[in-house]
Design an enzyme around this catalytic site. Structure first.
Site, PDB file in Angstrom:
ATOM      1  N   MET A  29       0.853  -1.194   0.000  1.00  0.00           N
ATOM      2  CA  MET A  29       0.000   0.000   0.000  1.00  0.00           C
ATOM      3  C   MET A  29       0.893   1.250   0.000  1.00  0.00           C
ATOM      4  SD  MET A  29      -3.447  -0.918   2.029  1.00  0.00           S
ATOM      5  CE  MET A  29      -2.873  -0.653   3.687  1.00  0.00           C
ATOM      6  N   ALA A  31       4.130   3.895   0.916  1.00  0.00           N
ATOM      7  CA  ALA A  31       4.860   4.386   2.096  1.00  0.00           C
ATOM      8  C   ALA A  31       5.944   3.360   2.430  1.00  0.00           C
ATOM      9  CB  ALA A  31       3.921   4.638   3.268  1.00  0.00           C
ATOM     10  N   HIS A  33       9.289   1.118   3.057  1.00  0.00           N
ATOM     11  CA  HIS A  33      10.430   1.176   3.968  1.00  0.00           C
ATOM     12  C   HIS A  33      11.303  -0.056   3.715  1.00  0.00           C
ATOM     13  CE1 HIS A  33       8.105  -1.781   6.123  1.00  0.00           C
ATOM     14  NE2 HIS A  33       7.110  -0.921   6.284  1.00  0.00           N
ATOM     15  N   HIS A  36       9.646  -3.428   3.061  1.00  0.00           N
ATOM     16  CA  HIS A  36       9.144  -3.674   1.696  1.00  0.00           C
ATOM     17  C   HIS A  36      10.300  -3.982   0.753  1.00  0.00           C
ATOM     18  CE1 HIS A  36       5.863  -0.891   3.202  1.00  0.00           C
ATOM     19  NE2 HIS A  36       5.167  -1.930   2.789  1.00  0.00           N
ATOM     20  N   LYS A 149       5.466  -9.949   9.518  1.00  0.00           N
ATOM     21  CA  LYS A 149       4.881  -9.014  10.496  1.00  0.00           C
ATOM     22  C   LYS A 149       3.354  -9.149  10.492  1.00  0.00           C
ATOM     23  CE  LYS A 149       4.773  -4.568   9.430  1.00  0.00           C
ATOM     24  NZ  LYS A 149       3.326  -4.331   9.324  1.00  0.00           N
ATOM     25  N   VAL A 176      11.495  -6.974   9.427  1.00  0.00           N
ATOM     26  CA  VAL A 176      12.652  -6.072   9.501  1.00  0.00           C
ATOM     27  C   VAL A 176      12.364  -5.066  10.615  1.00  0.00           C
ATOM     28  CG1 VAL A 176      14.071  -4.394   8.253  1.00  0.00           C
ATOM     29  CG2 VAL A 176      13.114  -6.373   7.038  1.00  0.00           C
ATOM     30  N   SER A 185       7.016  -0.325   9.920  1.00  0.00           N
ATOM     31  CA  SER A 185       5.639  -0.312   9.420  1.00  0.00           C
ATOM     32  C   SER A 185       5.376   1.062   8.820  1.00  0.00           C
ATOM     33  CB  SER A 185       4.668  -0.559  10.580  1.00  0.00           C
ATOM     34  OG  SER A 185       3.367  -0.175  10.201  1.00  0.00           O
TER      35      SER A 185
HETATM   36  O1  PAF Z   1       0.040  -5.621   3.742  1.00  0.00           O
HETATM   37  C1  PAF Z   1      -0.408  -4.739   2.980  1.00  0.00           C
HETATM   38  O2  PAF Z   1       0.256  -3.747   2.674  1.00  0.00           O
HETATM   39  C2  PAF Z   1      -1.814  -4.885   2.421  1.00  0.00           C
HETATM   40  O3  PAF Z   1      -2.673  -5.465   3.345  1.00  0.00           O
HETATM   41  C3  PAF Z   1      -1.866  -5.627   1.084  1.00  0.00           C
HETATM   42  C4  PAF Z   1      -1.407  -7.073   1.226  1.00  0.00           C
HETATM   43  C5  PAF Z   1      -0.995  -4.911   0.062  1.00  0.00           C
HETATM   44  C6  PAF Z   1      -3.297  -5.657   0.540  1.00  0.00           C
HETATM   45  O4  PAF Z   1      -3.790  -4.376   0.364  1.00  0.00           O
END
Ligand code: PAF
Length: 220
Positions: A29, A31, A33, A36, A149, A176, A185
């Protein structure tokens, strides 16, 4: 990095690659870090082509204020993905993912969406499975990476895969953390200094529990 805003453009591009290449998806989604970026890195180990999606999914927010306040630093996200060597970014609008605003989604997740976080966020995990199903249909990846997480999220997505019989392998990646133990997060940017200190109680509690557990089973 190629950036696509529509399903059709993305599919047309992926169809030219599909025959020879394994596709790995990292749904996010935004933002972004280090957590990701570690998913992108892991996807690269399993796939020839790494696709990241950034979509703030309205159906998984049970609180409209939370949806409104969700951070959306898209320019920064794009440069992070470029530096991480991501091949494709899928950046759709809400209308692109939900052309029919009346669409109804419900799958039987059993107890999985009724316990823990599900108890406090009604409809959240239905929304997660709804959007991940759509992303899997659009991208058709062989593997998809998710962070440990969100353990309950992985459980519900695995269940959705079983119900929908989708041939996607989930790759579960380690949490992480900041040096002090706080799990990274996107929502951490909304915590005050005091809030960040309080949040540390979680990692401290987990470490304390782990310390009290013997490495080997007691009967050995
Ligand atoms: O973990 C997330 O960022 C969201 O829940 C996901 C898996 C991208 C679904 O919108």
């Amino acid at each position: 990095m190629e950036i696509f805003n529509t399903k059709n453009e993305l599919r047309a591009y992926l169809d030219t690659k599909k025959i020879h290449q394994t596709i790995g998806l990292v749904p996010t989604m935004g933002a972004l870090h280090e957590g990701h970026l570690s998913l992108i890195e892991e996807a690269r180990k399993h796939a020839d082509l790494v696709v990241c999606s950034i979509f703030v999914n309205p159906t998984q927010f049970n609180d409209p204020k939370d949806l409104e306040k969700y951070p959306r630093p898209i320019e920064n996200d794009i440069s992070l993905l470029e530096s991480a060597g991501c091949d494709v970014l899928f950046l759709p609008s809400v209308e692109e993912i939900y052309p029919d605003p009346q669409e109804v989604w419900h799958i039987d997740l059993g107890y999985l969406d009724k316990i823990w976080e599900g108890l406090h966020r009604p409809g959240h995990f239905q929304g997660v499975t709804q959007v991940v199903y759509k992303l899997f249909q659009i991208v058709q990846p062989q593997i998809a990476c998710f962070g440990q997480k969100d353990f309950q999220q992985i459980m519900v997505i695995q269940k959705m895969l079983e119900i929908k019989k989708l041939p996607v392998q989930l790759v579960i990646c380690p949490i992480v953390r900041e040096k002090n133990g706080l799990a990274l997060s996107s929502r951490n940017v909304r915590l005050s200094t005091e809030g960040k200190k309080k949040a540390l109680v979680l990692s401290r509690a987990l470490r304390a529990v782990k310390k009290d557990f013997p490495d080997k089973p007691v009967h050995e």
